[in-house]
Design a protein around this motif. Structure first.
Motif, mmCIF file in Angstrom:
data_model
loop_
_atom_site.group_PDB
_atom_site.id
_atom_site.type_symbol
_atom_site.label_atom_id
_atom_site.label_comp_id
_atom_site.label_asym_id
_atom_site.label_seq_id
_atom_site.Cartn_x
_atom_site.Cartn_y
_atom_site.Cartn_z
ATOM 1 N N ILE A 53 12.638 18.088 56.337
ATOM 2 C CA ILE A 53 13.928 18.165 55.661
ATOM 3 C C ILE A 53 13.802 19.128 54.496
ATOM 4 O O ILE A 53 12.841 19.067 53.721
ATOM 5 C CB ILE A 53 14.349 16.772 55.167
ATOM 6 N N THR A 54 14.760 20.038 54.374
ATOM 7 C CA THR A 54 14.758 21.010 53.290
ATOM 8 C C THR A 54 15.846 20.650 52.295
ATOM 9 O O THR A 54 17.004 20.439 52.669
ATOM 10 C CB THR A 54 14.994 22.431 53.833
ATOM 11 N N LEU A 55 15.452 20.562 51.024
ATOM 12 C CA LEU A 55 16.384 20.280 49.942
ATOM 13 C C LEU A 55 16.507 21.528 49.086
ATOM 14 O O LEU A 55 15.501 22.129 48.705
ATOM 15 C CB LEU A 55 15.878 19.136 49.071
ATOM 16 N N ALA A 56 17.726 21.932 48.788
ATOM 17 C CA ALA A 56 17.980 23.064 47.899
ATOM 18 C C ALA A 56 18.747 22.543 46.696
ATOM 19 O O ALA A 56 19.786 21.896 46.834
ATOM 20 C CB ALA A 56 18.783 24.140 48.620
ATOM 21 N N VAL A 57 18.198 22.802 45.499
ATOM 22 C CA VAL A 57 18.791 22.277 44.267
ATOM 23 C C VAL A 57 18.913 23.407 43.255
ATOM 24 O O VAL A 57 17.954 24.143 43.011
ATOM 25 C CB VAL A 57 17.915 21.142 43.683
ATOM 26 N N ILE A 58 20.086 23.543 42.662
ATOM 27 C CA ILE A 58 20.295 24.475 41.542
ATOM 28 C C ILE A 58 20.308 23.632 40.279
ATOM 29 O O ILE A 58 21.136 22.739 40.124
ATOM 30 C CB ILE A 58 21.603 25.268 41.699
ATOM 31 N N SER A 65 18.530 27.973 38.063
ATOM 32 C CA SER A 65 17.397 28.287 38.938
ATOM 33 C C SER A 65 17.506 27.518 40.244
ATOM 34 O O SER A 65 17.876 26.344 40.265
ATOM 35 C CB SER A 65 16.078 27.903 38.260
ATOM 36 N N LEU A 66 17.149 28.175 41.326
ATOM 37 C CA LEU A 66 17.167 27.557 42.644
ATOM 38 C C LEU A 66 15.794 26.985 42.936
ATOM 39 O O LEU A 66 14.773 27.659 42.793
ATOM 40 C CB LEU A 66 17.544 28.584 43.717
ATOM 41 N N HIS A 67 15.757 25.724 43.385
ATOM 42 C CA HIS A 67 14.524 25.050 43.765
ATOM 43 C C HIS A 67 14.635 24.646 45.230
ATOM 44 O O HIS A 67 15.617 24.017 45.624
ATOM 45 C CB HIS A 67 14.289 23.798 42.922
#
Length: 138
Positions: free
Chosen positions: A116-121, A126-128
């Motif tokens: 599972i890929t999580l993308a958090v700003i 900043s993008l994590h």
């Protein structure tokens, strides 16, 4: 008035004082055939906990943002204090996991072949990108 308050406190202290060993009294628990442990074997203040045993991390404040995966099986939530949680299963099979990013402005999640890929700003833009497993580990 002071005497009444002091005597009430003294009475409460005397009433709450307990001995180190519970007193033995005869009861149905004293029989040798009983599968229940004798009350003499029990120590005051010990025993099974009635609290729920969880490994998940609940939110500490109101949830103000929820994002679901495309299939609706997973979710990410943010509380008003900025804490983000990843919910790998919404049917109760897995506990929520803490996402190590505070103050997220936006986030998304998707399931793939590798996991599972999580993308958090975060709060400063900043993008994590995080990788998670179906058990909630990251």
């Amino acid at each position: 008035m002071k005497l009444r308050v002091l005597s009430t406190l003294l009475f409460a202290l005397v009433a709450c004082r307990s001995s180190s060993q519970p007193t033995a009294t005869s009861s149905a628990l004293d029989t040798e055939a009983s599968p229940i442990a004798s009350h003499r074997d029990l120590v005051l203040g010990q025993g099974p906990s009635m609290a729920a045993r969880t490994t998940g991390v609940p939110h500490s404040n109101n949830i103000d943002m929820v994002v679901l995966s495309d299939d609706g099986a997973m979710a990410m939530t943010r509380d008003s204090m900025g804490g983000v949680r990843f919910w790998p299963a919404l049917d109760g099979k897995a506990e929520p996991a803490l996402v190590p990013i505070r103050g997220a402005r936006a986030f998304s999640l998707a399931a793939g072949k590798e996991g599972i890929t999580l993308a958090v700003i975060d709060g400063i833009g900043s993008l994590h990108i995080l990788s998670a497993q179906s058990d909630g580990s990251m």
